[in-house]
Design a protein around this motif. Structure first.
Motif, PDB file in Angstrom:
ATOM      1  N   ASP A   1     -49.729  26.156  11.334  1.00 60.13           N
ATOM      2  CA  ASP A   1     -48.626  25.410  11.941  1.00 60.13           C
ATOM      3  C   ASP A   1     -47.997  26.169  13.107  1.00 60.13           C
ATOM      4  O   ASP A   1     -47.711  25.589  14.152  1.00 60.13           O
ATOM      5  N   CYS A   2     -47.765  27.472  12.947  1.00 58.62           N
ATOM      6  CA  CYS A   2     -47.087  28.235  14.008  1.00 58.62           C
ATOM      7  C   CYS A   2     -47.925  29.382  14.558  1.00 58.62           C
ATOM      8  O   CYS A   2     -47.465  30.125  15.414  1.00 58.62           O
ATOM      9  N   CYS A   3     -49.153  29.547  14.057  1.00 56.37           N
ATOM     10  CA  CYS A   3     -50.101  30.575  14.510  1.00 56.37           C
ATOM     11  C   CYS A   3     -49.686  31.995  14.154  1.00 56.37           C
ATOM     12  O   CYS A   3     -50.210  32.954  14.727  1.00 56.37           O
ATOM     13  N   ALA A   4     -48.760  32.170  13.226  1.00 56.31           N
ATOM     14  CA  ALA A   4     -48.403  33.515  12.765  1.00 56.31           C
ATOM     15  C   ALA A   4     -49.576  34.094  11.990  1.00 56.31           C
ATOM     16  O   ALA A   4     -50.330  33.371  11.342  1.00 56.31           O
TER      17      ALA A   4
ATOM     18  N   CYS B   1     -44.983  30.493   4.916  1.00 59.61           N
ATOM     19  CA  CYS B   1     -44.811  31.239   6.159  1.00 59.61           C
ATOM     20  C   CYS B   1     -43.323  31.526   6.367  1.00 59.61           C
ATOM     21  O   CYS B   1     -42.499  30.611   6.274  1.00 59.61           O
ATOM     22  N   PRO B   2     -42.959  32.773   6.683  1.00 59.32           N
ATOM     23  CA  PRO B   2     -41.544  33.094   6.862  1.00 59.32           C
ATOM     24  C   PRO B   2     -40.973  32.560   8.178  1.00 59.32           C
ATOM     25  O   PRO B   2     -39.768  32.550   8.374  1.00 59.32           O
ATOM     26  N   PHE B   3     -41.822  32.122   9.087  1.00 61.81           N
ATOM     27  CA  PHE B   3     -41.366  31.667  10.398  1.00 61.81           C
ATOM     28  C   PHE B   3     -41.185  30.153  10.473  1.00 61.81           C
ATOM     29  O   PHE B   3     -40.231  29.668  11.063  1.00 61.81           O
ATOM     30  N   CYS B   4     -42.120  29.395   9.882  1.00 64.13           N
ATOM     31  CA  CYS B   4     -42.034  27.934   9.991  1.00 64.13           C
ATOM     32  C   CYS B   4     -41.990  27.229   8.643  1.00 64.13           C
ATOM     33  O   CYS B   4     -41.779  26.029   8.584  1.00 64.13           O
ATOM     34  N   GLY B   5     -42.236  27.963   7.547  1.00 64.65           N
ATOM     35  CA  GLY B   5     -42.201  27.360   6.223  1.00 64.65           C
ATOM     36  C   GLY B   5     -43.510  26.713   5.798  1.00 64.65           C
ATOM     37  O   GLY B   5     -43.584  26.122   4.730  1.00 64.65           O
TER      38      GLY B   5
END
Length: 83
Positions: free
Chosen positions: A52-55, A7-11
């Motif tokens: 993890d971050c809902c992206a 994920c580019p936002f949280c890894g």
């Protein structure tokens, strides 16, 4: 089959879930500790989501046989763009 990028936002990484309706199609190996999953977002629409971050990656319209692969490809394209 293409490996899924983090994920580019949280890894968050690792593909944890692919819907049963995609059984019998070409599927990547699953990771029980993974954060990502392929989701059915409508009739014939698929996307990768991060638990993890809902992206959510781009929604793609595809047949059942190609839904998983197209969703992973769209996620990976977005991940490269976001870095």
């Amino acid at each position: 089959m293409t490996d899924v990028m983090p994920c580019p936002f949280c890894g968050g990484s690792g593909l944890r879930h692919v819907p049963r309706e995609l059984d019998g199609t070409e599927r990547p190996a699953l990771d029980i500790d993974g954060a990502l999953s392929v989701s059915v977002t409508g009739d014939g629409w698929y996307a990768v989501r991060c638990g993890d971050c809902c992206a959510m990656g781009p929604r793609v319209r595809a047949t059942r046989a190609k839904g998983c692969g197209k969703a992973l490809d769209a996620w990976n394209r977005r991940t490269i763009w976001a870095q």
